[in-house]
Design an enzyme around this catalytic site. Structure first.
Site, PDB file in Angstrom:
ATOM      1  N   GLY A  11      44.697  76.283  34.062  1.00 16.50           N
ATOM      2  CA  GLY A  11      43.553  77.005  33.415  1.00 16.50           C
ATOM      3  C   GLY A  11      42.563  77.458  34.538  1.00 16.50           C
ATOM      4  N   ARG A  15      34.387  77.962  31.134  1.00 14.71           N
ATOM      5  CA  ARG A  15      33.205  77.299  30.786  1.00 14.71           C
ATOM      6  C   ARG A  15      32.454  76.578  32.048  1.00 14.71           C
ATOM      7  NH1 ARG A  15      34.859  73.853  25.602  1.00 14.71           N
ATOM      8  NH2 ARG A  15      36.759  74.235  26.585  1.00 14.71           N
ATOM      9  N   GLY A  77      50.097  78.829  27.415  1.00 19.31           N
ATOM     10  CA  GLY A  77      49.839  77.778  26.724  1.00 19.31           C
ATOM     11  C   GLY A  77      50.559  76.456  27.304  1.00 19.31           C
ATOM     12  N   GLY A 101      45.391  68.017  34.462  1.00 20.54           N
ATOM     13  CA  GLY A 101      44.739  67.899  35.836  1.00 20.54           C
ATOM     14  C   GLY A 101      43.438  68.107  35.783  1.00 20.54           C
ATOM     15  N   GLU A 154      45.412  71.178  16.952  1.00 16.20           N
ATOM     16  CA  GLU A 154      44.543  71.673  17.906  1.00 16.20           C
ATOM     17  C   GLU A 154      43.130  71.895  17.021  1.00 16.20           C
ATOM     18  OE1 GLU A 154      44.581  71.299  20.924  1.00 16.20           O
ATOM     19  OE2 GLU A 154      46.918  70.967  21.124  1.00 16.20           O
ATOM     20  N   TYR A 365      17.957  62.104  72.270  1.00 12.09           N
ATOM     21  CA  TYR A 365      19.115  62.940  72.108  1.00 12.09           C
ATOM     22  C   TYR A 365      20.543  62.492  72.906  1.00 12.09           C
ATOM     23  CZ  TYR A 365      22.489  66.292  71.566  1.00 12.09           C
ATOM     24  OH  TYR A 365      23.665  66.914  71.392  1.00 12.09           O
ATOM     25  N   ASN A 385      23.253  68.764  77.421  1.00 13.88           N
ATOM     26  CA  ASN A 385      24.760  68.965  77.451  1.00 13.88           C
ATOM     27  C   ASN A 385      25.214  70.290  77.454  1.00 13.88           C
ATOM     28  OD1 ASN A 385      23.697  68.863  74.913  1.00 13.88           O
ATOM     29  ND2 ASN A 385      25.632  68.499  73.862  1.00 13.88           N
TER      30      ASN A 385
END
Length: 478
Positions: A11, A15, A77, A101, A154, A365, A385
């Protein structure tokens, strides 16, 4: 017995209002699909297939090696998605589990019990169900007067009477593979979505008189899917509570659960204390009796037994047993602290090892360095460094003393037991046991301050006080 799992992840997740595939949106730092795949780990599978569609290359890259991928294009689907997966799986398996999922709250134990119940009943299908106070958005389980399941409807196809039903389809199924394959071949897109519904395959099995079982979830929150960012936040809050409760029951003190974030893969030993406002993520490990927080932000970091870490950000670091870090320290990837190390306020350590008992008290440091044991590094020390082209390493051997406000220009070595005077800029190696002083010799000129002020007045025509202000304020004449 052959077992196959199919995860529906094709999907777009409209949204969510995101280009990122819905199943890649994270909860506590882990993509929601990761929770689903891990939950499948409680059962032995002969194949795990993830059906992908929108931005499938993103999903495949994120979970390469964790599953096989099946492309559903176009998306027609859930029934079509499972049918597509079965084609790749080969002969229909005796047990086929299908799940969504976007169901990060599903527990591994629930999947294991579903499979056991389904196989023990020799059912054609087993449908997981939950009773929700607000069933909006879910398919409803419809039963007859005797309580037998007669179908799944559904929500978009439901009548008002069906929508009033609170028992919902949890989106987790187990099927006898050959029976499902026959039912899928009979599906038609005769619904509001004009899609092939997997739930219609359940209806087909029921119409044929096949045995279809209902598996009630003991925890209804496991049925919750994620369709928008509000639901994502709600699911994350549930996971947070679960994880904190698990650690509390294992003997960990969490001072303020409401302000504490602990990721799903974090390990914390008994008698550790996690204080308010702390955030532990990734593969962080906290040892027995460690005291973390308040406001520690640790990612992929190991904290040794009895260590103390306050107001600190650490990523990819290791803190030895009994060490004391913070407040306001920053441990970057590759920082490795030995036992009983002290790292104080406003100290940054990156890609460096620090030996047992060494002290980095403040304003320092340490980058790309190897610091031995029993070293004292004074305030304001910097390992220089980077030369604009490449990084270079600094070596500070055991027992060395580095005075305040020192620059160590890498590559450079300070020998064991050596002493570097405060204010030095060290460009050459310092032998073992030597004293290094690298600063201009101080010169005092008696009475010269008055002459200097007069010179300033003559130059600017302003008072000495104004001149002082111009040159940096009171106490900063030069």
């Amino acid at each position: 017995m052959k077992r196959v799992a199919v995860v529906l992840a094709a999907g777009k997740g409209t949204r969510m209002r995101s280009e990122r595939p819905k199943v890649l949106h994270p909860l506590l730092g882990k993509p929601m699909l990761g929770y689903v795949l891990e939950a499948l780990g409680a059962v032995r599978w002969d194949g795990v297939f993830v059906v992908v569609g929108h931005r499938r290359e993103w999903v495949e890259a994120a979970f390469a090696g964790a599953a096989s991928f099946v492309v559903q294009d176009p998306p027609l689907g859930t029934g079509d998605a499972v049918k597509t997966a079965l084609k790749q799986a080969g002969a229909p398996p005796e047990t086929l589990v299908v799940l969504n999922g976007d169901a990060p709250l599903l527990r591994a134990e629930t999947i294991r019990r579903l499979v056991e119940a389904h196989e023990a009943a020799s059912a054609a299908a087993t449908v997981a169900a939950a009773r929700l106070d607000d069933p909006t958005g879910y398919g409803r389980l419809v039963r007859d007067d005797d309580g037998r399941l007669v179908g799944i409807v559904e929500e978009k196809d439901a009548t008002p009477a069906v929508r009033a039903i609170r028992e919902v389809n949890a989106g987790l199924y187990a099927f006898f593979g050959p029976a499902l394959a026959e039912a899928l071949s009979a599906l038609r897109p005769d619904n509001a979505q004009q899609e092939y519904y997997l739930t219609d395959a359940v209806g087909h099995l029921l119409a044929r008189g096949a045995a279809v079982e209902v598996f009630p979830l003991s925890d209804p929150t496991e049925a919750r899917g994620v369709n928008d960012r509000r639901e994502l936040a709600e699911a994350e809050a549930i996971l947070r509570r679960r994880i904190i409760e698990r650690h509390l029951l294992a003997g960990v003190t969490v001072e303020d659960p409401a302000s504490t974030w602990i990721g799903p893969d974090v390990e914390i030993a008994a008698d550790a204390i996690i204080r308010a406002g702390s955030r532990l993520m990734g593969r962080t490990r906290v040892g027995e009796g460690a005291d973390v927080g308040p406001y520690a932000d640790l990612t992929d970091t190991e904290v040794g037994a009895g260590a103390r870490v306050r107001y600190t950000v650490a990523e990819g670091a290791a803190i030895g047993a009994g060490s004391d870090v913070g407040p306001y320290a920053h441990l970057r990837p590759g920082a490795r602290l030995g036992r009983t190390v002290r790292v104080g306020n406003f100290v940054e350590v990156k890609n460096s090892t620090v030996g047992d008992g060494t002290k980095l008290p403040h304003l320092t440091y340490i980058g790309d360095a190897t610091v031995g044991s029993g070293v004292n590094v004074g305030c304001g020390t910097i390992t220089v460094n980077y030369d604009g082209v490449a990084k270079h390493r600094t070596m500070i051997e055991d027992g060395a003393f580095i005075g305040c406000n020192t620059n160590l220009i890498a590559p450079v070595r300070v020998g064991a037991g050596a002493y570097v005077a405060a204010g030095s800029t060290i460009t050459d190696d310092v032998p073992d046991g030597a004293l290094a002083i690298a600063r201009a010799r101080q010169t005092n000129k008696p009475g010269y301050a008055a002459r200097l002020r007069a010179k300033f007045r003559d130059r600017s025509g302003r008072s000495a006080g104004e001149a002082v202000s111009h040159h940096g304020g009171e106490g900063n004449e030069g």
